[in-house]
Design a protein around this motif. Structure first.
Motif, PDB file in Angstrom:
ATOM      1  N   PHE A   1      -9.706  15.179  -3.216  1.00  0.00           N
ATOM      2  CA  PHE A   1      -8.942  13.960  -3.480  1.00  0.00           C
ATOM      3  C   PHE A   1      -8.035  14.120  -4.705  1.00  0.00           C
ATOM      4  O   PHE A   1      -7.083  13.355  -4.868  1.00  0.00           O
ATOM      5  CB  PHE A   1      -9.883  12.772  -3.666  1.00  0.00           C
ATOM      6  N   ARG A   2      -8.325  15.086  -5.559  1.00  0.00           N
ATOM      7  CA  ARG A   2      -7.425  15.377  -6.672  1.00  0.00           C
ATOM      8  C   ARG A   2      -6.261  16.264  -6.235  1.00  0.00           C
ATOM      9  O   ARG A   2      -5.146  16.139  -6.747  1.00  0.00           O
ATOM     10  CB  ARG A   2      -8.186  16.072  -7.806  1.00  0.00           C
ATOM     11  N   LEU A   3      -6.527  17.178  -5.304  1.00  0.00           N
ATOM     12  CA  LEU A   3      -5.509  18.147  -4.914  1.00  0.00           C
ATOM     13  C   LEU A   3      -4.494  17.590  -3.926  1.00  0.00           C
ATOM     14  O   LEU A   3      -3.303  17.912  -4.004  1.00  0.00           O
ATOM     15  CB  LEU A   3      -6.190  19.387  -4.325  1.00  0.00           C
ATOM     16  N   VAL A   4      -4.943  16.773  -2.982  1.00  0.00           N
ATOM     17  CA  VAL A   4      -4.017  16.243  -1.978  1.00  0.00           C
ATOM     18  C   VAL A   4      -2.860  15.465  -2.626  1.00  0.00           C
ATOM     19  O   VAL A   4      -1.704  15.631  -2.219  1.00  0.00           O
ATOM     20  CB  VAL A   4      -4.760  15.394  -0.928  1.00  0.00           C
ATOM     21  N   PRO A   5      -3.105  14.629  -3.646  1.00  0.00           N
ATOM     22  CA  PRO A   5      -1.968  13.958  -4.283  1.00  0.00           C
ATOM     23  C   PRO A   5      -0.961  14.908  -4.924  1.00  0.00           C
ATOM     24  O   PRO A   5       0.217  14.558  -5.064  1.00  0.00           O
ATOM     25  CB  PRO A   5      -2.637  13.077  -5.346  1.00  0.00           C
ATOM     26  N   LEU A   6      -1.390  16.095  -5.317  1.00  0.00           N
ATOM     27  CA  LEU A   6      -0.454  17.075  -5.863  1.00  0.00           C
ATOM     28  C   LEU A   6       0.501  17.586  -4.791  1.00  0.00           C
ATOM     29  O   LEU A   6       1.592  18.067  -5.104  1.00  0.00           O
ATOM     30  CB  LEU A   6      -1.213  18.243  -6.482  1.00  0.00           C
ATOM     31  N   ILE A   7       0.083  17.481  -3.539  1.00  0.00           N
ATOM     32  CA  ILE A   7       0.969  17.807  -2.420  1.00  0.00           C
ATOM     33  C   ILE A   7       1.862  16.617  -2.084  1.00  0.00           C
ATOM     34  O   ILE A   7       3.070  16.756  -1.869  1.00  0.00           O
ATOM     35  CB  ILE A   7       0.136  18.222  -1.187  1.00  0.00           C
TER      36      ILE A   7
ATOM     37  N   ASP B   1       5.209  15.345  -8.663  1.00  0.00           N
ATOM     38  CA  ASP B   1       5.805  15.001  -9.963  1.00  0.00           C
ATOM     39  C   ASP B   1       5.057  13.921 -10.723  1.00  0.00           C
ATOM     40  O   ASP B   1       5.396  13.616 -11.861  1.00  0.00           O
ATOM     41  CB  ASP B   1       7.261  14.555  -9.767  1.00  0.00           C
ATOM     42  N   GLU B   2       4.040  13.320 -10.099  1.00  0.00           N
ATOM     43  CA  GLU B   2       3.328  12.226 -10.770  1.00  0.00           C
ATOM     44  C   GLU B   2       1.830  12.367 -10.542  1.00  0.00           C
ATOM     45  O   GLU B   2       1.352  12.142  -9.431  1.00  0.00           O
ATOM     46  CB  GLU B   2       3.802  10.869 -10.264  1.00  0.00           C
ATOM     47  N   PRO B   3       1.060  12.728 -11.560  1.00  0.00           N
ATOM     48  CA  PRO B   3      -0.395  12.861 -11.392  1.00  0.00           C
ATOM     49  C   PRO B   3      -1.004  11.568 -10.873  1.00  0.00           C
ATOM     50  O   PRO B   3      -0.619  10.468 -11.289  1.00  0.00           O
ATOM     51  CB  PRO B   3      -0.891  13.174 -12.811  1.00  0.00           C
ATOM     52  N   ALA B   4      -1.994  11.722  -9.974  1.00  0.00           N
ATOM     53  CA  ALA B   4      -2.548  10.536  -9.310  1.00  0.00           C
ATOM     54  C   ALA B   4      -3.881  10.087  -9.865  1.00  0.00           C
ATOM     55  O   ALA B   4      -4.340   9.007  -9.548  1.00  0.00           O
ATOM     56  CB  ALA B   4      -2.706  10.810  -7.811  1.00  0.00           C
TER      57      ALA B   4
ATOM     58  N   SER C   1       1.033   8.822  -3.381  1.00  0.00           N
ATOM     59  CA  SER C   1      -0.217   9.580  -3.261  1.00  0.00           C
ATOM     60  C   SER C   1      -1.293   8.838  -2.484  1.00  0.00           C
ATOM     61  O   SER C   1      -2.327   9.422  -2.150  1.00  0.00           O
ATOM     62  CB  SER C   1      -0.746   9.915  -4.653  1.00  0.00           C
ATOM     63  N   ARG C   2      -1.089   7.566  -2.166  1.00  0.00           N
ATOM     64  CA  ARG C   2      -2.179   6.768  -1.619  1.00  0.00           C
ATOM     65  C   ARG C   2      -2.625   7.198  -0.240  1.00  0.00           C
ATOM     66  O   ARG C   2      -3.784   7.000   0.140  1.00  0.00           O
ATOM     67  CB  ARG C   2      -1.788   5.287  -1.618  1.00  0.00           C
ATOM     68  N   ALA C   3      -1.741   7.819   0.519  1.00  0.00           N
ATOM     69  CA  ALA C   3      -2.139   8.292   1.850  1.00  0.00           C
ATOM     70  C   ALA C   3      -3.260   9.322   1.759  1.00  0.00           C
ATOM     71  O   ALA C   3      -4.050   9.470   2.695  1.00  0.00           O
ATOM     72  CB  ALA C   3      -0.937   8.900   2.574  1.00  0.00           C
TER      73      ALA C   3
ATOM     74  N   ARG D   1      -4.995  -0.403   8.849  1.00  0.00           N
ATOM     75  CA  ARG D   1      -5.140  -1.564   7.981  1.00  0.00           C
ATOM     76  C   ARG D   1      -5.178  -1.165   6.504  1.00  0.00           C
ATOM     77  O   ARG D   1      -4.580  -1.814   5.663  1.00  0.00           O
ATOM     78  CB  ARG D   1      -6.425  -2.329   8.317  1.00  0.00           C
ATOM     79  N   ALA D   2      -5.882  -0.095   6.215  1.00  0.00           N
ATOM     80  CA  ALA D   2      -5.943   0.375   4.834  1.00  0.00           C
ATOM     81  C   ALA D   2      -4.577   0.809   4.347  1.00  0.00           C
ATOM     82  O   ALA D   2      -4.205   0.575   3.183  1.00  0.00           O
ATOM     83  CB  ALA D   2      -6.930   1.526   4.709  1.00  0.00           C
ATOM     84  N   SER D   3      -3.787   1.424   5.220  1.00  0.00           N
ATOM     85  CA  SER D   3      -2.447   1.856   4.821  1.00  0.00           C
ATOM     86  C   SER D   3      -1.574   0.661   4.454  1.00  0.00           C
ATOM     87  O   SER D   3      -0.711   0.768   3.571  1.00  0.00           O
ATOM     88  CB  SER D   3      -1.798   2.680   5.933  1.00  0.00           C
ATOM     89  N   LYS D   4      -1.802  -0.468   5.108  1.00  0.00           N
ATOM     90  CA  LYS D   4      -1.034  -1.676   4.784  1.00  0.00           C
ATOM     91  C   LYS D   4      -1.542  -2.317   3.502  1.00  0.00           C
ATOM     92  O   LYS D   4      -0.756  -2.819   2.681  1.00  0.00           O
ATOM     93  CB  LYS D   4      -1.124  -2.674   5.948  1.00  0.00           C
ATOM     94  N   ARG D   5      -2.858  -2.332   3.299  1.00  0.00           N
ATOM     95  CA  ARG D   5      -3.424  -2.946   2.088  1.00  0.00           C
ATOM     96  C   ARG D   5      -3.105  -2.135   0.850  1.00  0.00           C
ATOM     97  O   ARG D   5      -2.761  -2.685  -0.197  1.00  0.00           O
ATOM     98  CB  ARG D   5      -4.941  -3.087   2.216  1.00  0.00           C
ATOM     99  N   TRP D   6      -3.245  -0.804   0.973  1.00  0.00           N
ATOM    100  CA  TRP D   6      -3.100   0.056  -0.189  1.00  0.00           C
ATOM    101  C   TRP D   6      -1.658   0.451  -0.458  1.00  0.00           C
ATOM    102  O   TRP D   6      -1.330   0.887  -1.554  1.00  0.00           O
ATOM    103  CB  TRP D   6      -3.944   1.319  -0.040  1.00  0.00           C
TER     104      TRP D   6
END
Length: 288
Positions: free
Chosen positions: A141-147, A151-154, A240-242, A282-287
């Motif tokens: 979960f730390r590495l996927v946001p880097l993909i 440019d913005e740590p998650a 990064s939320r996806a 649904r989570a994609s819409k909420r988050w």
């Protein structure tokens, strides 16, 4: 980040997606909500994790698993000396590492933590289980946001740590029938002892009152980490939320374990694909 060339290593990435879709469909479904140009790199990272996680199923004895792990360590530490191109998961992973400058140390720590899987040693404490979850699950979960958003740590607010622990604990609970059948125990001894149970209850597949109470405690711990993650979603960069959407499946799985007739040693905790897709949407819409 290095700009990707058109369709580099396409067959290697296709192999990773096929592997993921077959053996880790939840993460594969969640990856569909990521931008299309980033998905295959997420698939490569997850396929690497899957290759390490399933080592025990592939090898006939722990030493052979350790040899496989050492190959991956050597490849990560000195890739120019290893024939990574012969392994499609390794080829896709190393292409992804180079493109997005992913830290290899997190992958090395994941391998080291997975040594536990090769043997039948007990998980002594909750703290040991959480440390295992951080190395094996939170790291992804730390590495996927880097993909997704290089440019913005998650993870400035620790969302990846708590989300990863919740996801790992949910997975441990879902996998209890398989773990107990082969003599593995991920339920910490200190939780079992607190309720007057022990490893023999799990190995025998006995739903004793103590074992059931220990499993309820573990579900409660997973939910506490989910609650902390939920508090920190607003601190995540939008792009990064996806990478965290798969966490939306944890609560439905945990709820299934509390239905009447649930047997932790026999019941397969699963959801039909249409429902998982709906929960993720649904989570994609909420988050988002």
């Amino acid at each position: 980040m290095r700009e990707p060339t058109a369709d580099a290593g396409g067959s290697d990435y296709a192999y990773c997606e096929t592997l993921l879709r077959r053996d880790d469909p939840d993460r594969w479904l969640a990856s569909l909500f990521a931008p299309e140009q980033k998905r295959r790199h997420i698939h490569a990272l997850y396929a690497f994790s899957l290759e390490i996680a399933r080592a025990r199923e592939i090898v006939s004895e722990p030493l052979l698993g350790e040899i496989r792990f050492q190959w991956w360590r050597d490849a990560l530490e000195t890739p120019t000396r290893m024939d990574v191109g012969a392994n499609p998961v390794a080829a896709a992973l190393f292409d992804t590492i180079e493109r997005f400058s992913l830290p290899k140390q997190a992958l090395l720590e994941l391998i080291d933590a997975r040594l536990f899987d090769l043997y039948d040693d007990p998980m002594e404490t909750v703290e040991q289980l959480e440390a295992y979850a951080r190395a094996t699950s939170s790291s992804l979960f730390r590495l996927v946001p880097l993909i997704l958003d290089p440019d913005e740590p998650a993870d400035g607010l620790g969302a990846a740590e708590h989300g990863g622990i919740a996801y790992a604990l949910t997975g441990v609970l879902r996998a209890l029938p398989w773990h107990s059948a082969r003599g593995q125990a991920y339920v910490p001894l200190d939780i079992l002892q607190k309720h007057g149970a022990d490893r023999t209850d799990l190995a025998a597949g006995q739903s004793s009152p103590g074992a059931l109470a220990a499993l309820a405690d573990l579900r409660g711990l997973a939910r506490r980490h989910l609650d902390i993650f939920a508090e920190r979603i607003p601190g995540l960069p939008d792009a990064s939320r996806a990478g965290f959407l798969v966490l939306s499946l944890c609560e439905p799985y945990l709820s299934q374990m509390e239905k009447r007739g649930y047997d932790p040693f026999k019941t397969v905790v699963a959801l039909p694909q249409w429902r998982r897709q709906w929960i993720l949407w649904r989570a994609s819409k909420r988050w988002g």
